[in-house]
Design a protein around this motif. Structure first.
Motif, PDB file in Angstrom:
ATOM      1  N   ALA A   1     -10.492   9.266  21.696  1.00 33.76           N
ATOM      2  CA  ALA A   1      -9.143   9.267  22.256  1.00 33.76           C
ATOM      3  C   ALA A   1      -8.128   9.692  21.202  1.00 33.76           C
ATOM      4  N   ALA A   2      -8.251   9.151  19.996  1.00 33.04           N
ATOM      5  CA  ALA A   2      -7.320   9.486  18.915  1.00 33.04           C
ATOM      6  C   ALA A   2      -7.414  10.965  18.541  1.00 33.04           C
ATOM      7  N   LYS A   3      -8.620  11.499  18.528  1.00 32.81           N
ATOM      8  CA  LYS A   3      -8.823  12.910  18.188  1.00 32.81           C
ATOM      9  C   LYS A   3      -8.154  13.824  19.200  1.00 32.81           C
ATOM     10  N   ASP A   4      -8.207  13.455  20.473  1.00 30.43           N
ATOM     11  CA  ASP A   4      -7.844  14.366  21.557  1.00 30.43           C
ATOM     12  C   ASP A   4      -6.368  14.337  21.931  1.00 30.43           C
ATOM     13  N   ALA A   5      -5.624  13.340  21.460  1.00 29.70           N
ATOM     14  CA  ALA A   5      -4.231  13.163  21.895  1.00 29.70           C
ATOM     15  C   ALA A   5      -3.249  13.619  20.820  1.00 29.70           C
ATOM     16  N   ASP A   6      -1.997  13.846  21.235  1.00 25.36           N
ATOM     17  CA  ASP A   6      -0.958  14.174  20.260  1.00 25.36           C
ATOM     18  C   ASP A   6       0.009  13.012  20.044  1.00 25.36           C
ATOM     19  N   VAL A   7      -0.072  11.994  20.904  1.00 27.48           N
ATOM     20  CA  VAL A   7       0.665  10.745  20.704  1.00 27.48           C
ATOM     21  C   VAL A   7      -0.347   9.605  20.753  1.00 27.48           C
ATOM     22  N   ILE A   8      -0.325   8.754  19.736  1.00 26.71           N
ATOM     23  CA  ILE A   8      -1.274   7.641  19.653  1.00 26.71           C
ATOM     24  C   ILE A   8      -0.500   6.331  19.796  1.00 26.71           C
ATOM     25  N   VAL A   9      -0.989   5.451  20.666  1.00 29.01           N
ATOM     26  CA  VAL A   9      -0.357   4.151  20.883  1.00 29.01           C
ATOM     27  C   VAL A   9      -1.392   3.066  20.614  1.00 29.01           C
ATOM     28  N   LEU A  10      -1.061   2.144  19.730  1.00 31.77           N
ATOM     29  CA  LEU A  10      -2.012   1.086  19.358  1.00 31.77           C
ATOM     30  C   LEU A  10      -1.586  -0.233  19.981  1.00 31.77           C
ATOM     31  N   THR A  11      -2.473  -0.792  20.826  1.00 32.76           N
ATOM     32  CA  THR A  11      -2.153  -2.033  21.544  1.00 32.76           C
ATOM     33  C   THR A  11      -3.272  -3.063  21.380  1.00 32.76           C
ATOM     34  N   VAL A  12      -3.678  -3.293  20.131  1.00 27.80           N
ATOM     35  CA  VAL A  12      -4.772  -4.237  19.882  1.00 27.80           C
ATOM     36  C   VAL A  12      -4.218  -5.558  19.352  1.00 27.80           C
ATOM     37  N   PRO A  13      -4.983  -6.659  19.508  1.00 30.84           N
ATOM     38  CA  PRO A  13      -4.585  -7.913  18.861  1.00 30.84           C
ATOM     39  C   PRO A  13      -4.500  -7.723  17.351  1.00 30.84           C
ATOM     40  N   PHE A  14      -3.648  -8.494  16.704  1.00 31.80           N
ATOM     41  CA  PHE A  14      -3.435  -8.309  15.267  1.00 31.80           C
ATOM     42  C   PHE A  14      -4.717  -8.530  14.473  1.00 31.80           C
ATOM     43  N   SER A  15      -5.618  -9.349  14.970  1.00 31.49           N
ATOM     44  CA  SER A  15      -6.871  -9.610  14.241  1.00 31.49           C
ATOM     45  C   SER A  15      -7.718  -8.344  14.093  1.00 31.49           C
ATOM     46  N   PHE A  16      -7.487  -7.340  14.956  1.00 34.57           N
ATOM     47  CA  PHE A  16      -8.233  -6.076  14.868  1.00 34.57           C
ATOM     48  C   PHE A  16      -7.388  -4.932  14.295  1.00 34.57           C
TER      49      PHE A  16
ATOM     50  N   LYS B   1       0.070  14.315  25.853  1.00 32.98           N
ATOM     51  CA  LYS B   1      -1.258  13.713  25.968  1.00 32.98           C
ATOM     52  C   LYS B   1      -1.243  12.458  25.094  1.00 32.98           C
ATOM     53  N   ILE B   2      -1.279  11.297  25.746  1.00 28.28           N
ATOM     54  CA  ILE B   2      -1.090  10.018  25.073  1.00 28.28           C
ATOM     55  C   ILE B   2      -2.392   9.220  25.077  1.00 28.28           C
ATOM     56  N   ALA B   3      -2.859   8.851  23.886  1.00 26.27           N
ATOM     57  CA  ALA B   3      -4.023   7.969  23.758  1.00 26.27           C
ATOM     58  C   ALA B   3      -3.541   6.540  23.550  1.00 26.27           C
ATOM     59  N   ILE B   4      -4.010   5.633  24.383  1.00 27.33           N
ATOM     60  CA  ILE B   4      -3.663   4.212  24.230  1.00 27.33           C
ATOM     61  C   ILE B   4      -4.910   3.486  23.744  1.00 27.33           C
ATOM     62  N   LEU B   5      -4.931   3.182  22.461  1.00 26.06           N
ATOM     63  CA  LEU B   5      -6.095   2.563  21.837  1.00 26.06           C
ATOM     64  C   LEU B   5      -6.034   1.059  22.048  1.00 26.06           C
ATOM     65  N   GLY B   6      -7.162   0.495  22.468  1.00 25.21           N
ATOM     66  CA  GLY B   6      -7.142  -0.886  22.921  1.00 25.21           C
ATOM     67  C   GLY B   6      -6.510  -0.957  24.295  1.00 25.21           C
ATOM     68  N   GLY B   7      -6.592   0.144  25.018  1.00 27.28           N
ATOM     69  CA  GLY B   7      -5.892   0.287  26.284  1.00 27.28           C
ATOM     70  C   GLY B   7      -6.486  -0.465  27.455  1.00 27.28           C
ATOM     71  N   THR B   8      -7.598  -1.151  27.255  1.00 29.80           N
ATOM     72  CA  THR B   8      -8.161  -1.964  28.341  1.00 29.80           C
ATOM     73  C   THR B   8      -7.485  -3.326  28.433  1.00 29.80           C
ATOM     74  N   GLY B   9      -6.654  -3.651  27.433  1.00 29.09           N
ATOM     75  CA  GLY B   9      -5.901  -4.898  27.478  1.00 29.09           C
ATOM     76  C   GLY B   9      -4.707  -4.785  28.408  1.00 29.09           C
ATOM     77  N   LYS B  10      -4.036  -5.910  28.634  1.00 28.82           N
ATOM     78  CA  LYS B  10      -2.968  -5.954  29.629  1.00 28.82           C
ATOM     79  C   LYS B  10      -1.783  -5.069  29.248  1.00 28.82           C
ATOM     80  N   GLU B  11      -1.348  -5.126  27.995  1.00 30.71           N
ATOM     81  CA  GLU B  11      -0.195  -4.328  27.571  1.00 30.71           C
ATOM     82  C   GLU B  11      -0.517  -2.836  27.650  1.00 30.71           C
ATOM     83  N   GLY B  12      -1.723  -2.479  27.211  1.00 35.84           N
ATOM     84  CA  GLY B  12      -2.136  -1.080  27.268  1.00 35.84           C
ATOM     85  C   GLY B  12      -2.179  -0.545  28.686  1.00 35.84           C
ATOM     86  N   LYS B  13      -2.693  -1.338  29.607  1.00 34.08           N
ATOM     87  CA  LYS B  13      -2.733  -0.920  31.012  1.00 34.08           C
ATOM     88  C   LYS B  13      -1.330  -0.742  31.579  1.00 34.08           C
ATOM     89  N   GLY B  14      -0.420  -1.640  31.187  1.00 29.54           N
ATOM     90  CA  GLY B  14       0.945  -1.551  31.682  1.00 29.54           C
ATOM     91  C   GLY B  14       1.621  -0.264  31.241  1.00 29.54           C
TER      92      GLY B  14
END
Length: 225
Positions: free
Chosen positions: A69-84, A9-22
């Motif tokens: 998303a972070a609470k519910d997953a066992d793998v967390i993936v962060l795909t946000v711009p560095f400013s955030f 179960k993978i949470a992709i945080l900032g997942g609405t961005g292009k890299e996250g969607k990919g």
């Protein structure tokens, strides 16, 4: 793309961005359960629907806010711009302890995006370690893979270099890299992420020189499966 033998179960945080969607697109096709995280649950749900349409298959994907998303997953993936990056790390710290955490963030600082500009900690991944602490299994990966390649669904002539806090974490993340259809390599401890993250700015410059969007790196002279 082959189905995984170890669905996560993978949470992709900032997942609405292009890299996250990919990444969501490829992992969903491999049979993982995907949770798209966003500051806006509505945008996350829309992104999940877009990926369902892209795959044309029955997949397990949903959208919600980043914390849920972070609470519910066992793998967390962060795909946000560095400013955030720092703000996001601090907000999810309590919900990622003991979990695998893959940082895809690159410290790109506009407008000079072709110049390598690393944070005081050394790299984005090292910044994550300094904030999240040593109880989180931190790895850095996918910085040098363009979203165009990820969303194409085709074989990609690029490799993924994986750094991490320990060998076990890197091995686990390399398995997840394989599930995207890409070839992952153990690039050593988290301190080495400075080289891999910095390479992204160089690739952006190469893209500009040749008027392309998806240059990448490939390691030669090694045996491959």
């Amino acid at each position: 793309m082959m189905k995984t033998n170890n669905p996560r179960k993978i949470a992709i945080l900032g997942g609405t961005g292009k890299e996250g969607k990919g990444l969501a697109f490829r992992w969903a096709l491999a049979g993982h359960t995907i949770i798209i995280g966003s500051r806006s649950p509505e945008k996350a749900a829309i992104a999940a629907d877009e990926i369902i349409k892209l795959t044309g298959e029955e997949i397990s994907i949903s959208g919600t806010d980043n914390i849920s998303a972070a609470k519910d997953a066992d793998v967390i993936v962060l795909t946000v711009p560095f400013s955030f990056h720092k703000e996001m790390l601090e907000s999810i710290k309590n919900y990622v302890q003991g979990k695998v955490f893959i940082d895809v963030t690159v410290p790109i600082v506009p407008p000079k995006v072709t110049r390598v500009q690393m944070p005081p900690e050394g790299s984005a991944a090292q910044q994550a370690l300094s904030i999240l602490g040593e109880n989180v299994k931190i790895a850095a990966a996918f910085q040098n893979i363009s979203y165009e390649n990820l969303l194409s669904g085709n074989n990609v002539d690029c490799d993924v270099l994986v750094t991490g806090t320990d060998k076990e974490t890197r091995t686990e993340v390399i398995r997840l890299v394989k599930d995207t259809g890409l070839f992952g390599l153990d690039a050593g401890p988290i301190e080495n992420s400075v080289c891999i993250e910095g390479m992204t700015s160089i690739l952006i410059g190469i893209n500009k020189q040749f008027n392309v969007q998806a240059s990448g790196i490939r390691i030669t002279g090694i045996p491959r499966e």
